[in-house]
Scaffold this active site. Structure first.
Site, PDB file in Angstrom:
ATOM      1  CG  HIS A  98      -1.698   1.244   1.410  1.00 15.68           C
ATOM      2  ND1 HIS A  98      -1.524   2.069   2.492  1.00 15.68           N
ATOM      3  CD2 HIS A  98      -2.640   1.834   0.648  1.00 15.68           C
ATOM      4  CE1 HIS A  98      -2.329   3.103   2.387  1.00 15.68           C
ATOM      5  NE2 HIS A  98      -3.018   2.992   1.285  1.00 15.68           N
ATOM      6  CD  GLU A 101      -2.713   2.673  -3.542  1.00 20.29           C
ATOM      7  OE1 GLU A 101      -3.220   3.815  -3.514  1.00 20.29           O
ATOM      8  OE2 GLU A 101      -3.092   1.737  -2.812  1.00 20.29           O
ATOM      9  CG  HIS A 102      -0.079   6.254  -0.591  1.00 17.47           C
ATOM     10  ND1 HIS A 102      -0.625   7.393  -0.032  1.00 17.47           N
ATOM     11  CD2 HIS A 102      -0.975   5.266  -0.342  1.00 17.47           C
ATOM     12  CE1 HIS A 102      -1.776   7.115   0.540  1.00 17.47           C
ATOM     13  NE2 HIS A 102      -2.013   5.819   0.373  1.00 17.47           N
ATOM     14  CD  GLU A 178      -4.974   5.465   3.230  1.00 19.10           C
ATOM     15  OE1 GLU A 178      -5.581   4.523   2.699  1.00 19.10           O
ATOM     16  OE2 GLU A 178      -4.017   6.051   2.684  1.00 19.10           O
TER      17      GLU A 178
END
Length: 477
Positions: A98, A101-102, A178
């Site tokens: 993840h 991905e950012h 997040e």
């Protein structure tokens, strides 16, 4: 949950894939609920047969390409799916898929940070990305005139990512925030994490997609780049283009853009630790002062569409519909309408996964009804199905509804793209997608009853209670 999905917070809203659409009607909102809700987006329609002629080919560098024509409007959905997700991370490095991905939005030598996103926004398009247990995806929706531009940008960052400490450090803080918003401050998401961790005794699906916070905090540039170089290569990716296009046109554009990307890594088979025979039912309880409505959620460990025997996944799909879909389902009818014990109840099956997945049931009690009493009532409904079975009439209604829902879903260009991307990154084929209605039509009451007897065994499950913590509330006040 086994198919867990997170969306970038600093990108435009995803086209037709808003997080709310994933979690609607399911009991555990928040980050890890995306995996549950995949049932509504992928589960019931993942294997639906589309009307258009689907194009399918592979470039010489190994990139698999799927073309889904939809000529109702001059618009396209462009998606690149990588066959890597949170379950492919090295133990101790949770959240790395993840995090990367950012970071993929941080630019390349050819296209510095912000240029890709600014170009998409300038032409009135939308973009986003997501991470799940089995895959990571990046997508845009623009007018067809800009397709080649998208392909040039996306193919460039397939292997050309440039990362510096100046860009990585701030983005790690974004990911931590997040996690704070979607999990730490969301009791339902926290319970979902605990259920996953208890259900998967050995498989990496037990780790949250966003990662455990103490491990996220230690992620760095070198680890992200190593993960990128290991998995981001055309021979580990699937390109899906849906919209106002033709297969020959996409083949030419793909060869001109993606075809120039070299194969930078050889990909080993995705072999993960598997689950032992589960012999003990597990219960977890999460108490939090912020809980307004107590709830119960149970997850059973069951085969996915990839690991199931022929007909078994379809039987579980029909079983979940009969047991927990809508106001005519057995759970809702018994618990909410007839016995008036719950304000809501339902179930789901997350069929789209590379390894063993989840079949779930859930409910929220009416005031004055304990979770123990609600659990006993849910057990009663499940025991009745296991002992007496479902009826042929229930099966036919479920089959007709599932196939109809899949047909209606084909009105969404983005949904059609997701069918193929999710399928091809979790072990299925284009032919599997197209044959789904026939497999559903072949399901009988005997198929469903066999699935219920085999898999609705409480020893294969975790039951989670979400309750209000009044002592914690008193301390805060």
């Amino acid at each position: 949950m086994p198919i867990n999905l997170t969306f970038r917070r600093n990108a435009q809203a995803p086209t037709g894939v808003a997080l709310a659409s994933f979690v609607a009607g399911l009991p555990l909102a928040g980050l890890t609920l995306a995996g549950l809700a995949i049932a509504s987006v992928f589960g019931t329609a993942t294997m639906a047969a589309p009307k258009p002629e689907i194009g399918h080919f592979t470039l010489t560098n190994g990139l698999e390409v799927v073309v889904v024509p939809d000529r109702r409007a001059p618009v396209i959905t462009h998606m690149v799916w990588y066959k890597v997700g949170a379950a492919d991370e090295t133990p101790g490095k949770s959240g790395l898929a993840h995090f990367l991905e950012h970071l993929l939005f941080k630019g390349t030598a050819k296209n510095p940070i912000g240029k890709f996103s600014q170009t998409v926004a300038f032409v009135g398009g939308q973009e986003n990305a997501f991470t799940a247990q089995d895959y990571t995806g990046y997508f845009q929706r623009v007018s067809r005139d800009h397709l080649k531009t998208l392909m040039e940008f996306e193919s460039d960052r397939m292997t050309g990512l440039v990362l510096t400490d100046e860009t990585v450090g701030p983005e790690l803080k974004v990911v931590l925030e997040e996690q704070n918003q979607r999990v730490a401050n969301n009791p339902r998401a926290r319970l979902s994490e605990q259920i996953d961790a208890a259900l998967y005794l050995n498989h990496p699906y037990g780790r949250p997609v966003i990662g455990w916070r103490h491990e996220i905090e230690k992620l760095n540039r070198e680890e992200a780049l190593a993960f990128y170089k290991r998995f981001y290569t055309p021979n580990n990716a699937v390109l899906v283009v849906a919209g106002d296009v033709k297969t020959d046109e996409i083949k030419a554009l793909a060869q001109e853009t993606y075809g120039k990307v070299p194969k930078v890594a050889e990909i080993a088979p995705r072999v993960r630790p598997q689950e032992p025979v589960q012999i003990a039912a597990r219960h977890v309880t999460l108490a939090d002062a912020r809980v307004q409505q107590p709830s119960l959620h149970r997850a059973y460990l069951v085969p996915s569409s990839t690991t199931a025997k022929p007909g078994e996944a379809e039987g579980l799909e029909i079983l979940s519909f009969i047991l927990g879909h809508g106001t005519t389902s057995r759970l809702y009818r018994t618990l909410v309408v007839e016995r008036e014990l719950a304000v809501g109840a339902g179930g789901f099956y997350n069929g789209t996964a590379l390894d063993a997945t989840q079949f779930g049931v859930y409910g929220s009690p009416k005031p004055g009804v304990t979770l123990n009493k609600l659990e006993d009532a849910i057990d009663g409904v499940i025991d009745d199905v296991v002992a007496k079975g479902v009826t042929p009439e229930e099966v036919e209604r479920a089959k007709n509804r599932l196939i109809a829902d899949a047909v209606y879903a084909q009105d969404s260009q983005a949904t059609m793209a997701r069918w193929y991307g999710a399928a091809l990154t979790t072990g299925s084929t284009v032919e599997d997608v197209q044959a789904w209605p026939d497999r559903i039509r072949a399901v009988t009451a005997d198929t469903v009853n066999a699935a219920a007897k085999a898999w609705l065994d409480k020893r294969r499950s975790v039951t989670g209670y979400l309750v209000k913590d009044s002592q914690q509330e008193e301390k805060r006040t």
